[in-house]
Design a protein around this motif. Structure first.
Motif, PDB file in Angstrom:
ATOM      1  N   ALA A 132      15.983  19.332 -25.873  1.00  0.00           N
ATOM      2  CA  ALA A 132      14.678  19.986 -25.707  1.00  0.00           C
ATOM      3  C   ALA A 132      13.546  19.023 -26.044  1.00  0.00           C
ATOM      4  O   ALA A 132      13.724  18.088 -26.823  1.00  0.00           O
ATOM      5  N   ASP A 133      12.391  19.256 -25.441  1.00  0.00           N
ATOM      6  CA  ASP A 133      11.219  18.440 -25.757  1.00  0.00           C
ATOM      7  C   ASP A 133      10.733  18.755 -27.169  1.00  0.00           C
ATOM      8  O   ASP A 133      10.926  19.859 -27.677  1.00  0.00           O
ATOM      9  N   SER A 134      10.096  17.771 -27.792  1.00  0.00           N
ATOM     10  CA  SER A 134       9.460  18.016 -29.086  1.00  0.00           C
ATOM     11  C   SER A 134       8.252  18.905 -28.866  1.00  0.00           C
ATOM     12  O   SER A 134       7.446  18.662 -27.963  1.00  0.00           O
ATOM     13  N   LYS A 135       8.122  19.948 -29.681  1.00  0.00           N
ATOM     14  CA  LYS A 135       6.974  20.836 -29.525  1.00  0.00           C
ATOM     15  C   LYS A 135       6.532  21.404 -30.866  1.00  0.00           C
ATOM     16  O   LYS A 135       7.256  21.357 -31.860  1.00  0.00           O
ATOM     17  N   MET A 136       5.319  21.912 -30.881  1.00  0.00           N
ATOM     18  CA  MET A 136       4.772  22.558 -32.071  1.00  0.00           C
ATOM     19  C   MET A 136       4.114  23.863 -31.648  1.00  0.00           C
ATOM     20  O   MET A 136       3.701  24.022 -30.495  1.00  0.00           O
ATOM     21  N   THR A 137       4.039  24.796 -32.597  1.00  0.00           N
ATOM     22  CA  THR A 137       3.417  26.085 -32.324  1.00  0.00           C
ATOM     23  C   THR A 137       2.223  26.272 -33.249  1.00  0.00           C
ATOM     24  O   THR A 137       2.341  26.137 -34.467  1.00  0.00           O
ATOM     25  N   LEU A 138       1.074  26.575 -32.662  1.00  0.00           N
ATOM     26  CA  LEU A 138      -0.154  26.804 -33.425  1.00  0.00           C
ATOM     27  C   LEU A 138      -0.844  28.033 -32.845  1.00  0.00           C
ATOM     28  O   LEU A 138      -1.087  28.107 -31.641  1.00  0.00           O
ATOM     29  N   LYS A 141       0.873  29.820 -29.914  1.00  0.00           N
ATOM     30  CA  LYS A 141       1.028  29.117 -28.634  1.00  0.00           C
ATOM     31  C   LYS A 141       1.832  27.841 -28.823  1.00  0.00           C
ATOM     32  O   LYS A 141       1.643  27.108 -29.789  1.00  0.00           O
ATOM     33  N   ASP A 142       2.749  27.583 -27.878  1.00  0.00           N
ATOM     34  CA  ASP A 142       3.576  26.375 -27.922  1.00  0.00           C
ATOM     35  C   ASP A 142       2.884  25.211 -27.219  1.00  0.00           C
ATOM     36  O   ASP A 142       2.279  25.385 -26.149  1.00  0.00           O
ATOM     37  N   TYR A 143       2.989  24.051 -27.837  1.00  0.00           N
ATOM     38  CA  TYR A 143       2.445  22.821 -27.263  1.00  0.00           C
ATOM     39  C   TYR A 143       3.536  21.757 -27.272  1.00  0.00           C
ATOM     40  O   TYR A 143       4.184  21.537 -28.294  1.00  0.00           O
ATOM     41  N   ILE A 144       3.719  21.079 -26.140  1.00  0.00           N
ATOM     42  CA  ILE A 144       4.742  20.035 -26.021  1.00  0.00           C
ATOM     43  C   ILE A 144       4.129  18.668 -26.331  1.00  0.00           C
ATOM     44  O   ILE A 144       3.043  18.339 -25.842  1.00  0.00           O
ATOM     45  N   LEU A 145       4.827  17.878 -27.136  1.00  0.00           N
ATOM     46  CA  LEU A 145       4.364  16.529 -27.473  1.00  0.00           C
ATOM     47  C   LEU A 145       4.437  15.636 -26.243  1.00  0.00           C
ATOM     48  O   LEU A 145       5.508  15.450 -25.665  1.00  0.00           O
ATOM     49  N   LYS A 146       3.304  15.079 -25.858  1.00  0.00           N
ATOM     50  CA  LYS A 146       3.233  14.255 -24.653  1.00  0.00           C
ATOM     51  C   LYS A 146       3.092  12.768 -24.947  1.00  0.00           C
ATOM     52  O   LYS A 146       3.678  11.931 -24.255  1.00  0.00           O
ATOM     53  N   GLU A 147       2.299  12.432 -25.952  1.00  0.00           N
ATOM     54  CA  GLU A 147       2.070  11.011 -26.210  1.00  0.00           C
ATOM     55  C   GLU A 147       1.537  10.779 -27.618  1.00  0.00           C
ATOM     56  O   GLU A 147       1.105  11.716 -28.301  1.00  0.00           O
ATOM     57  N   ILE A 148       1.586   9.528 -28.032  1.00  0.00           N
ATOM     58  CA  ILE A 148       1.012   9.098 -29.308  1.00  0.00           C
ATOM     59  C   ILE A 148       0.007   7.996 -29.030  1.00  0.00           C
ATOM     60  O   ILE A 148       0.299   7.037 -28.303  1.00  0.00           O
ATOM     61  N   ASP A 164      -6.313   2.935 -43.035  1.00  0.00           N
ATOM     62  CA  ASP A 164      -5.895   1.721 -42.320  1.00  0.00           C
ATOM     63  C   ASP A 164      -5.618   1.986 -40.843  1.00  0.00           C
ATOM     64  O   ASP A 164      -5.858   1.128 -39.987  1.00  0.00           O
ATOM     65  N   ALA A 165      -5.075   3.166 -40.541  1.00  0.00           N
ATOM     66  CA  ALA A 165      -4.759   3.510 -39.154  1.00  0.00           C
ATOM     67  C   ALA A 165      -4.716   5.026 -39.009  1.00  0.00           C
ATOM     68  O   ALA A 165      -4.750   5.765 -39.996  1.00  0.00           O
ATOM     69  N   GLU A 166      -4.652   5.463 -37.764  1.00  0.00           N
ATOM     70  CA  GLU A 166      -4.560   6.890 -37.472  1.00  0.00           C
ATOM     71  C   GLU A 166      -3.641   7.087 -36.268  1.00  0.00           C
ATOM     72  O   GLU A 166      -3.851   6.470 -35.217  1.00  0.00           O
ATOM     73  N   LEU A 167      -2.618   7.917 -36.450  1.00  0.00           N
ATOM     74  CA  LEU A 167      -1.733   8.292 -35.344  1.00  0.00           C
ATOM     75  C   LEU A 167      -2.248   9.600 -34.769  1.00  0.00           C
ATOM     76  O   LEU A 167      -2.490  10.558 -35.504  1.00  0.00           O
ATOM     77  N   GLN A 168      -2.418   9.654 -33.462  1.00  0.00           N
ATOM     78  CA  GLN A 168      -2.873  10.876 -32.807  1.00  0.00           C
ATOM     79  C   GLN A 168      -1.789  11.349 -31.844  1.00  0.00           C
ATOM     80  O   GLN A 168      -1.528  10.707 -30.821  1.00  0.00           O
ATOM     81  N   LEU A 169      -1.154  12.448 -32.205  1.00  0.00           N
ATOM     82  CA  LEU A 169      -0.051  13.001 -31.422  1.00  0.00           C
ATOM     83  C   LEU A 169      -0.601  14.086 -30.495  1.00  0.00           C
ATOM     84  O   LEU A 169      -0.967  15.180 -30.936  1.00  0.00           O
TER      85      LEU A 169
END
Length: 286
Positions: A132-138, A141-148, A164-169
């Motif tokens: 299954a795709d990685s997803k989160m629910t907020l 509603k379900d959201y599928i992880l598309k990119e970082i 120092d840095a920021e990851l945006q998923l």
């Protein structure tokens, strides 16, 4: 006899002049060669900085920098006129507590295909057959992880502090709504969850797309037992489209100095300045 002495003296004097002349020539030659070595080093550095042709019509400095994004072309105009732009400085004392804010993660170990364009990196999640795709629910509603996407230093600020840095998923729902989960990064213990993404970015060529060799443990990128903040904003790169929901975690994760150096080698300074919050409400889960 006086003639012999005079001749011997002249011979010694001539010999001395030859020796001194030889030393002078040697010194002059050495002086000439040193600048050549310096020039060669300078030329090498210059070539390294300019051997990659800019691919995007925007950048993070100069005439195509953030202050001018809105005038580059009509599609980017909202960068100037928008009232819900990102990133912002989150003032923790001004946030509104909402105990109903909950996020449920159903992440899977994921491989990514990484593309670099100038100072921008897009790591796109690859689907795996039978998984299954990685997803989160907020908010139900379900959201599928598309990119970082990665920024060094961080784009968002917490009480005026950058990291120092920021990851945006970036996640997208079935009805095309976007939610971005933002995670700060500070120097510390090596991060094993990120796989070989930092070293791959360090070795990347502009315009290239490369498959990661090591899998990313995506759930390991999310801070545990941390407060998070939610607000309505925009993308942070042109066209800075609004209608994006942001989830910004308070507690940073760590990466080693080497990992952070690998990221900044190509991405350093790729952070849009903070934007006006205007009348937007920032909610907190704690």
């Amino acid at each position: 006899m006086n003639k012999k002495v005079m001749l011997s003296g002249m011979a010694i004097l001539a010999s001395s002049m030859l020796v001194l002349g030889g030393c002078g020539a040697s010194d002059d030659k050495a002086k000439e060669e040193k600048p050549k070595t310096t020039e060669t080093k300078t030329e090498t550095k210059t070539v390294k900085k300019t051997d990659e042709k800019q691919l995007l019509d925007w950048s993070y400095s100069g005439k195509t920098g953030p202050e001018n994004w809105g005038s580059i072309k009509p599609a980017y105009k909202i960068s100037d006129t928008g009232k819900a732009q990102s990133p912002i400085n989150i003032k923790t004392s001004d946030t509104t507590q909402d105990a109903k804010l909950k996020i449920d993660y159903k992440y899977q170990p994921t491989m990514f295909k990484v593309t670099r364009k100038d100072q921008s990196v897009q790591a796109v999640a690859e689907t795996t057959k039978g998984r299954a795709d990685s997803k989160m629910t907020l908010g139900g509603k379900d959201y599928i992880l598309k990119e970082i996407n990665i920024h060094t230093p961080s784009e968002h600020e917490l009480d005026g502090k950058k990291f120092d840095a920021e990851l945006q998923l970036k996640h997208v729902s079935t009805d095309k709504k976007t939610t971005i989960v933002s995670v700060f990064v500070k120097s510390g213990k090596e991060n094993l969850a990120i796989g070989d993404l930092p070293s791959l970015i360090n070795d990347s060529k502009n315009g290239s797309t490369t498959d990661m060799k090591k899998i990313v443990s995506t759930l390991g990128l999310i801070p545990q037992d941390s407060a998070f903040y939610v607000y309505d904003g925009s993308l942070t790169t042109p066209a800075t489209t609004e209608g994006v929901k942001w989830v910004v975690y308070e507690k940073p994760i760590t990466m080693s100095k080497q990992q952070l150096q690998d990221l900044s080698s190509q991405l350093k300074g790729n952070n849009r300045p903070v934007q006006e919050q205007n009348n937007r409400v920032v909610s907190s889960n704690q």
